[in-house]
Design a protein around this motif. Structure first.
Motif, short mmCIF file in Angstrom:
data_model
loop_
_atom_site.label_atom_id
_atom_site.label_comp_id
_atom_site.label_asym_id
_atom_site.label_seq_id
_atom_site.Cartn_x
_atom_site.Cartn_y
_atom_site.Cartn_z
N VAL A 30 0.80 -1.27 0.02
CA VAL A 30 0.02 -0.04 0.08
C VAL A 30 0.91 1.40 0.13
O VAL A 30 0.63 2.28 -0.76
N GLY A 31 1.88 1.25 0.88
CA GLY A 31 2.77 2.56 0.98
C GLY A 31 3.54 2.96 -0.36
O GLY A 31 3.77 3.81 -0.70
N CYS A 32 4.11 1.72 -0.90
CA CYS A 32 4.56 1.80 -2.35
C CYS A 32 3.72 1.85 -3.59
O CYS A 32 4.28 1.59 -4.58
N ARG A 33 2.52 1.94 -3.29
CA ARG A 33 1.26 1.99 -4.20
C ARG A 33 1.42 0.64 -5.30
O ARG A 33 1.48 1.02 -6.57
N GLY A 34 1.52 -0.30 -4.77
CA GLY A 34 1.44 -1.87 -5.69
C GLY A 34 2.80 -1.86 -6.52
O GLY A 34 2.57 -2.24 -7.42
N ILE A 35 4.13 -1.38 -5.89
CA ILE A 35 5.03 -1.39 -6.73
C ILE A 35 5.50 -2.46 -7.47
O ILE A 35 5.97 -2.79 -8.56
N ALA A 108 11.68 -3.66 -0.54
CA ALA A 108 12.21 -2.84 1.13
C ALA A 108 13.36 -3.27 1.25
O ALA A 108 14.48 -2.42 1.68
N GLU A 109 13.57 -4.61 1.30
CA GLU A 109 14.87 -5.26 1.81
C GLU A 109 16.11 -4.77 1.12
O GLU A 109 16.92 -4.39 1.32
N GLY A 110 16.00 -4.84 -0.23
CA GLY A 110 17.14 -4.38 -1.21
C GLY A 110 17.32 -2.95 -1.21
O GLY A 110 18.41 -2.47 -1.13
N LEU A 111 16.44 -2.16 -1.19
CA LEU A 111 16.43 -0.50 -1.06
C LEU A 111 17.26 -0.29 0.16
O LEU A 111 18.45 0.38 0.29
N LEU A 112 16.72 -0.95 1.50
CA LEU A 112 17.57 -0.56 2.76
C LEU A 112 18.83 -1.04 2.68
O LEU A 112 19.77 -0.34 3.46
N ALA A 113 19.21 -2.13 2.28
CA ALA A 113 20.47 -2.77 2.15
C ALA A 113 21.72 -1.91 1.53
O ALA A 113 22.61 -1.86 1.82
N LYS A 305 24.22 2.48 -7.12
CA LYS A 305 24.41 4.04 -6.35
C LYS A 305 22.84 4.29 -6.08
O LYS A 305 22.63 5.34 -5.19
N GLU A 306 21.86 3.73 -6.57
CA GLU A 306 20.50 4.12 -6.31
C GLU A 306 19.94 3.02 -5.58
O GLU A 306 19.56 1.87 -6.07
N PRO A 307 19.47 3.06 -4.17
CA PRO A 307 18.97 2.01 -3.33
C PRO A 307 17.44 1.61 -4.09
O PRO A 307 17.37 0.51 -3.96
N VAL A 308 16.71 2.59 -4.66
CA VAL A 308 15.47 2.05 -5.14
C VAL A 308 15.65 1.10 -6.36
O VAL A 308 15.20 0.11 -6.65
N PHE A 451 9.23 4.31 2.00
CA PHE A 451 8.18 5.27 1.13
C PHE A 451 8.91 6.49 0.57
O PHE A 451 8.38 6.88 -0.50
N LYS A 452 9.68 7.14 1.56
CA LYS A 452 10.06 8.53 1.06
C LYS A 452 11.05 8.26 -0.09
O LYS A 452 11.21 9.20 -1.17
N GLU A 453 12.12 7.29 0.09
CA GLU A 453 12.95 6.97 -1.15
C GLU A 453 12.44 6.80 -2.54
O GLU A 453 12.84 7.00 -3.52
N THR A 454 11.35 6.01 -2.41
CA THR A 454 10.46 5.47 -3.45
C THR A 454 9.85 6.63 -4.30
O THR A 454 9.98 6.73 -5.34
N LYS A 455 9.25 7.55 -3.35
CA LYS A 455 8.57 8.56 -3.77
C LYS A 455 9.53 9.65 -4.70
O LYS A 455 9.35 10.28 -5.72
N SER A 456 10.74 9.85 -3.96
CA SER A 456 11.91 10.43 -4.57
C SER A 456 12.38 10.23 -5.83
O SER A 456 12.48 11.00 -6.67
N TYR A 457 12.66 9.04 -5.73
CA TYR A 457 13.19 8.13 -6.99
C TYR A 457 12.22 8.57 -8.29
O TYR A 457 12.77 8.87 -9.37
N PHE A 458 11.00 7.94 -8.05
CA PHE A 458 10.19 7.97 -9.22
C PHE A 458 9.66 9.35 -9.59
O PHE A 458 9.26 9.68 -10.88
N LEU A 459 9.61 10.51 -8.68
CA LEU A 459 9.67 11.80 -9.12
C LEU A 459 10.83 12.36 -10.02
O LEU A 459 10.43 12.93 -10.97
N ARG A 460 12.00 12.09 -9.49
CA ARG A 460 13.20 12.40 -10.52
C ARG A 460 13.22 11.51 -11.86
O ARG A 460 13.32 12.09 -12.98
#
Length: 482
Positions: A30-35, A108-113, A305-308, A451-460
């Protein structure tokens, strides 16, 4: 001992764990909008296109193959069969649901890693749940990181990483070379076939040779074996389904009815549903490891270099493992009725191959034995890397402990064929659950960062003219710094 392990396992994998695993998957979905659905095409693109200029030990694809080498193993062949035999066809439904939600968890695990990894003096990447717990939540949470590392090292040594895998290989070898157990020798108070002894010894030697080369050699071997075996195995399963396509609608109905206990006798629907849920989700987690925290250890080594971006690549691992490979195995078993034959372990899947394909039992057994052997072999390699990284965290990088652990790990592979199948799978389930608890706690607390990283990445990414995002390294930043 079997009774104790069974009771303890039922506590670990009771309703609280089931709802916790599914719950974090729902929250992240839900937080990542069905990523896992919306961004799957992009994730598959990133999977085969390595990121340029990233710092790490291996490429993103090699990191994925290392993770897949650890996840695609006996769980996809023996584990799925065990789940369906114990929980009925409905177990496959819950296994797949756990996989779908697990894709968000793995993302989420890969992003945070990648975000919270560090590098040692030699430039080697250090990451995984223990680092995103310590660096993301703060030093006061180090006890939780050490708890995960301890359970992870033990899980690799006596559970999911060694004994279950070698047991699956030797059982398949025995089924093929000596199904009637005509050539046996007495060891440790029991009779074992020469097929079991020889195959176990050969695999142990091969494991020792590869492990000496470290993560780079593990990644190179996995990069070759894993994609090839996935294509071969999935191709065989698809052929089986096509040959029995007329039965498919009835099978789908049977899976759904069994999943919700609709075929149980009056008053037993809830119990039947809970059994199907427990067996399906436990085997799904065993197979794809979403929520366990193992895969992010490999993801942290990726040149990214990109967590997302790395999170998306990690997500494809669960898609391939559970949504594709496990589903193929399960459909073949249910289509042929193999789960009702009274067989267990790899013999169930061998029966399905024999019944569904226009080939003899000998050839079916050979094909499955080859697939199982390669899947399980690479899982042994991948989990050695995971458990060594856990031990390294616990011992502050002491190489003497790592060298000694590697020897003990190889010894565990050697003795694995001589332990009973039931106890082996129960032990593996227990340590999977013990690993999952600290990791899921960290995922819940760090979900706002995801959620914050995901939103920032796809905005960019949306502002990028060519669809390729200029990297903006964020690794190692804390919540406060953000």
């Amino acid at each position: 001992m079997d009774a104790f392990l069974t009771n303890f396992n039922s506590i670990i994998w009771g309703a609280p764990m089931i709802f916790l695993i599914l719950g974090i998957g729902v929250v992240l979905t839900v937080g990542c909008r069905g990523i896992q659905i919306r961004r799957l095409p992009l994730a598959l693109k990133y999977m085969v296109k390595n990121e340029e200029g990233g710092q790490g030990d291996v490429t993103s694809f090699q990191a994925l193959c290392t993770a897949l080498s650890a996840t695609i193993g006996t769980g996809n062949i023996v584990g799925v069969a065990t789940a369906i035999v114990a929980g009925g066809p409905g177990a496959l439904f819950w296994l797949e649901l756990a996989g779908l939600l697990g894709m968000a968890t793995k993302y989420a695990e890969g992003l945070l890693a990648v975000k919270y990894r560090t590098f040692d003096d030699n430039g080697n990447a250090l990451g995984g749940p223990f680092y995103y717990i310590e660096n993301g939540l703060g030093k006061n949470w180090r006890w939780l990181a050490k708890m995960f590392a301890f359970f992870g090292a033990i899980a690799g040594l006596i559970g999911i990483g060694t004994i279950t895998q070698i047991n699956g290989i030797t059982s398949a070898a025995e089924t093929f070379f000596d199904p009637n157990r005509l050539n046996t020798i007495s060891l440790f108070g029991n009779d074992y076939t020469w097929a079991t002894i020889i195959s176990g010894f050969v695999v142990t030697i091969l494991v020792a040779i590869v492990l000496i080369g470290g993560v780079q050699r593990i990644a190179r071997v996995s990069e070759i074996i894993v994609p090839l075996m996935i294509v071969i195995y999935v191709g065989l399963c698809l052929f089986m389904i096509i040959l029995n396509i007329g039965k498919l609608p009835a099978v789908i109905v049977e899976i759904v009815q069994s999943a919700f206990g609709l075929r149980a006798v009056s008053g037993g629907a809830l119990g039947a549903m809970m059994i199907a849920m427990q067996k399906g989700i436990a085997r799904g987690i065993f197979s794809n490891e979403s929520g366990l925290g193992s895969a992010p250890i490999a993801a942290a080594a990726a040149q990214s270099k990109e967590p997302v971006r790395q999170g998306l690549v990690s997500m494809t691992g669960t898609f391939i493992d559970t949504i594709i490979v496990c589903n193929m195995t399960g459909m073949a078993i249910i289509l042929t009725g193999a789960w009702q034959t009274g067989l267990e372990g790899s013999a169930v899947t061998i029966y399905a191959f024999t019944e569904a394909l226009p080939i003899s039992q000998t050839i079916a057994s050979l094909l499955l034995m080859i697939c199982l052997a390669f899947f399980a072999f690479t899982t042994i390699l991948g989990w050695n890397y995971y458990s060594e990284r856990c031990l390294s965290y616990l011992t502050n990088g002491n190489t003497k402990f790592s060298s000694a652990f590697r020897i003990v790990y190889i010894a565990a592979v050697f003795i694995g064929p001589y332990l009973t199948v039931t106890a082996v799978w129960t032990i593996a389930d227990i340590f999977n659950g013990l690993m999952a608890f600290p990791n899921i706690i960290a995922l819940i607390l760090l979900s706002p960062v995801v959620f914050k990283e995901t939103k920032s990445y796809f905005l960019r990414l949306g502002q990028s003219a060519d669809g390729e995002l200029p990297s903006m390294p964020l690794s190692g930043a804390s919540i406060d710094e953000e």
